[in-house]
Design a protein around this motif. Structure first.
Motif, PDB file in Angstrom:
ATOM      1  N   GLY A   1       8.803  -0.811 -12.518  1.00 21.83           N
ATOM      2  CA  GLY A   1       9.618   0.180 -13.445  1.00 21.83           C
ATOM      3  C   GLY A   1      10.993   0.025 -13.029  1.00 21.83           C
ATOM      4  O   GLY A   1      11.333  -0.943 -11.965  1.00 21.83           O
ATOM      5  N   PRO A   2      12.018   0.622 -13.732  1.00 25.15           N
ATOM      6  CA  PRO A   2      13.533   0.290 -13.266  1.00 25.15           C
ATOM      7  C   PRO A   2      13.988   0.798 -11.894  1.00 25.15           C
ATOM      8  O   PRO A   2      14.940   0.219 -11.350  1.00 25.15           O
ATOM      9  N   ASP A   3      13.202   1.679 -11.217  1.00 30.88           N
ATOM     10  CA  ASP A   3      13.351   1.865  -9.871  1.00 30.88           C
ATOM     11  C   ASP A   3      12.343   1.279  -8.922  1.00 30.88           C
ATOM     12  O   ASP A   3      12.347   1.666  -7.380  1.00 30.88           O
ATOM     13  N   GLY A   4      11.678   0.301  -9.377  1.00 27.47           N
ATOM     14  CA  GLY A   4      10.639  -0.279  -8.456  1.00 27.47           C
ATOM     15  C   GLY A   4      11.503  -1.250  -7.398  1.00 27.47           C
ATOM     16  O   GLY A   4      12.560  -1.803  -7.645  1.00 27.47           O
ATOM     17  N   GLY A   5      11.069  -1.124  -6.145  1.00 23.65           N
ATOM     18  CA  GLY A   5      11.532  -2.021  -4.989  1.00 23.65           C
ATOM     19  C   GLY A   5      10.959  -3.163  -4.955  1.00 23.65           C
ATOM     20  O   GLY A   5      10.240  -3.587  -5.426  1.00 23.65           O
ATOM     21  N   ASP A   6      11.225  -4.164  -3.737  1.00 19.45           N
ATOM     22  CA  ASP A   6      10.498  -5.280  -3.625  1.00 19.45           C
ATOM     23  C   ASP A   6       9.165  -5.087  -2.788  1.00 19.45           C
ATOM     24  O   ASP A   6       8.480  -5.983  -2.864  1.00 19.45           O
ATOM     25  N   THR A   7       8.834  -3.857  -2.338  1.00 15.21           N
ATOM     26  CA  THR A   7       7.674  -3.931  -1.593  1.00 15.21           C
ATOM     27  C   THR A   7       6.678  -3.057  -2.126  1.00 15.21           C
ATOM     28  O   THR A   7       6.875  -2.196  -3.181  1.00 15.21           O
ATOM     29  N   ALA A   8       5.471  -3.519  -1.847  1.00 14.59           N
ATOM     30  CA  ALA A   8       4.180  -2.486  -2.340  1.00 14.59           C
ATOM     31  C   ALA A   8       3.289  -2.348  -1.047  1.00 14.59           C
ATOM     32  O   ALA A   8       3.241  -3.199  -0.365  1.00 14.59           O
ATOM     33  N   THR A   9       2.782  -1.202  -1.061  1.00  8.03           N
ATOM     34  CA  THR A   9       1.751  -0.727  -0.057  1.00  8.03           C
ATOM     35  C   THR A   9       0.313  -0.894  -0.559  1.00  8.03           C
ATOM     36  O   THR A   9       0.033  -0.153  -1.613  1.00  8.03           O
ATOM     37  N   ILE A  10      -0.538  -1.488   0.024  1.00  8.64           N
ATOM     38  CA  ILE A  10      -2.036  -1.696  -0.468  1.00  8.64           C
ATOM     39  C   ILE A  10      -2.672  -1.025   0.477  1.00  8.64           C
ATOM     40  O   ILE A  10      -2.980  -1.138   1.526  1.00  8.64           O
ATOM     41  N   VAL A  11      -3.654  -0.119  -0.035  1.00  9.96           N
ATOM     42  CA  VAL A  11      -4.722   0.485   0.808  1.00  9.96           C
ATOM     43  C   VAL A  11      -6.004  -0.115   0.298  1.00  9.96           C
ATOM     44  O   VAL A  11      -6.525   0.336  -1.043  1.00  9.96           O
ATOM     45  N   ARG A  12      -6.775  -0.471   1.006  1.00  7.35           N
ATOM     46  CA  ARG A  12      -7.925  -1.119   0.927  1.00  7.35           C
ATOM     47  C   ARG A  12      -9.123  -0.618   1.763  1.00  7.35           C
ATOM     48  O   ARG A  12      -9.006  -0.436   3.141  1.00  7.35           O
ATOM     49  N   THR A  13     -10.428  -0.545   1.397  1.00 10.23           N
ATOM     50  CA  THR A  13     -11.530  -0.125   2.184  1.00 10.23           C
ATOM     51  C   THR A  13     -12.419  -1.366   2.263  1.00 10.23           C
ATOM     52  O   THR A  13     -13.106  -1.635   1.197  1.00 10.23           O
ATOM     53  N   ARG A  14     -12.895  -1.744   3.492  1.00  4.84           N
ATOM     54  CA  ARG A  14     -13.785  -2.892   3.332  1.00  4.84           C
ATOM     55  C   ARG A  14     -14.699  -2.481   4.494  1.00  4.84           C
ATOM     56  O   ARG A  14     -14.499  -2.088   5.848  1.00  4.84           O
ATOM     57  N   ASN A  15     -15.983  -2.499   4.403  1.00  2.36           N
ATOM     58  CA  ASN A  15     -17.107  -2.203   5.273  1.00  2.36           C
ATOM     59  C   ASN A  15     -16.865  -1.059   6.259  1.00  2.36           C
ATOM     60  O   ASN A  15     -16.754  -0.645   7.277  1.00  2.36           O
ATOM     61  N   GLY A  16     -16.451  -0.094   5.217  1.00  3.42           N
ATOM     62  CA  GLY A  16     -16.378   1.295   5.990  1.00  3.42           C
ATOM     63  C   GLY A  16     -14.982   1.569   6.483  1.00  3.42           C
ATOM     64  O   GLY A  16     -14.660   2.838   7.060  1.00  3.42           O
ATOM     65  N   THR A  17     -14.060   0.747   6.493  1.00  2.00           N
ATOM     66  CA  THR A  17     -12.924   0.811   7.214  1.00  2.00           C
ATOM     67  C   THR A  17     -11.728   0.718   6.515  1.00  2.00           C
ATOM     68  O   THR A  17     -11.739  -0.119   5.534  1.00  2.00           O
ATOM     69  N   THR A  18     -10.674   1.905   6.503  1.00  2.00           N
ATOM     70  CA  THR A  18      -9.684   1.738   5.565  1.00  2.00           C
ATOM     71  C   THR A  18      -8.420   1.283   6.307  1.00  2.00           C
ATOM     72  O   THR A  18      -8.266   1.745   7.139  1.00  2.00           O
ATOM     73  N   ARG A  19      -7.858   0.360   5.476  1.00  2.00           N
ATOM     74  CA  ARG A  19      -6.492  -0.352   6.052  1.00  2.00           C
ATOM     75  C   ARG A  19      -5.408  -0.340   4.988  1.00  2.00           C
ATOM     76  O   ARG A  19      -5.616  -0.303   3.793  1.00  2.00           O
ATOM     77  N   LYS A  20      -4.215  -0.153   5.713  1.00  5.08           N
ATOM     78  CA  LYS A  20      -2.882  -0.278   4.867  1.00  5.08           C
ATOM     79  C   LYS A  20      -2.002  -1.471   5.380  1.00  5.08           C
ATOM     80  O   LYS A  20      -1.967  -1.805   6.386  1.00  5.08           O
ATOM     81  N   GLN A  21      -1.560  -2.070   4.116  1.00  9.08           N
ATOM     82  CA  GLN A  21      -0.670  -3.261   4.373  1.00  9.08           C
ATOM     83  C   GLN A  21       0.482  -3.033   3.397  1.00  9.08           C
ATOM     84  O   GLN A  21       0.208  -2.873   2.054  1.00  9.08           O
TER      85      GLN A  21
END
Length: 266
Positions: free
Chosen positions: A139-159
């Motif tokens: 969108g017009p206010d979108g920045g350069d970065t995105a935060t990704i939240v993923r769950t793999r093998n029961g563990t949730t990680r943020k990147q």
């Protein structure tokens, strides 16, 4: 104008990246509640069926009744229905075809500063740029970065990934794979503020490496009473304390800087 062009170019890069990706076939995705199916049995049009997988993970099929299909791929569900039709003595041979017309059980959330935030069906494994394109891009206010939240093998990680750096460098290592239940949040772009003797005081998107002169231009330039002498910036230090200091036209601004343009005395 710079802001709009920058956002447009980044959005187009995301779309091109998504279109070049290799999509997984819905036939390989495990079926689940809410998925819409179109089922046909070759040579037996009376057994054709359009249905949705129930919350219990099953469908009701002519002659054989309730069939559990949740967790099966479309190909495996075809084999299961075919086997039940044959073992039940209803058909000697059964060539079953299942088309997934709507995939609701596998979804990814795309939130934040995108044009169409929401939950989107995902066919197999897709990448961050794939799903950003599906959500309409930034969108017009979108920045350069995105935060990704993923769950793999029961563990949730943020990147956190930098979309601009990733695409400009052509290094797609950070273009993470997404599966059902993952979330992408596009951060809001940082802003700067300008007030005093400028034509359009207010808050604006802070572009990368923006200096004071560019900020003045985005603010519409000086009023007839304004002067570029004695430009000052208010900025919070690492402890959150506000500091005020003089700046030159080519000094680079930081997020949340407040630029003050003085009135000329002559």
């Amino acid at each position: 104008m710079i802001k709009k062009l920058y956002t447009f170019l980044l959005t187009m890069l995301l779309v091109v990246s998504a279109l070049s990706a290799v999509s997984a076939h819905a036939a390989d995705v495990p079926l689940g509640a809410g998925d819409a199916l179109k089922i046909a049995v070759f040579g037996n049009p009376d057994l054709s069926l359009e249905t949705k997988v129930s919350e219990a993970g099953s469908i009701t099929f002519p002659l054989i009744g309730e069939v559990k299909v949740a967790g099966l791929s479309a190909a495996d569900a075809e084999k299961k229905i075919s086997g039940l039709l044959i073992s039940g003595g209803f058909l000697r041979t059964a060539q079953v075809n299942i088309m997934v017309t709507e995939l609701q059980s596998q979804q990814v959330s795309i939130l934040g500063q995108v044009l169409r935030p929401g939950r989107y069906p995902i066919n197999g494994t897709r990448t961050v740029t794939d799903m950003l394109a599906v959500a309409g891009g930034l969108g017009p206010d979108g920045g350069d970065t995105a935060t990704i939240v993923r769950t793999r093998n029961g563990t949730t990680r943020k990147q956190t990934i930098n979309l601009v750096d990733m695409i400009h460098s052509s290094d797609m290592t950070a273009n993470l794979d997404l599966i059902n239940g993952d979330m992408v949040y596009v951060d809001r772009a940082p802003k700067f503020y300008i007030y005093g003797e400028v034509q359009h005081p207010g808050g604006y998107k802070l572009e990368r490496n923006m200096n004071v002169t560019q900020a003045l231009s985005i603010g519409g330039g000086l009023t007839p009473r304004g002067t570029e002498r004695g430009l000052r910036v208010k900025r919070r230090d690492a402890e959150g304390k506000m500091e005020t200091f003089s700046v030159n036209n080519d000094d680079e601004l930081r997020p949340d800087d407040v630029v003050y343009v003085k009135e000329s005395l002559f």
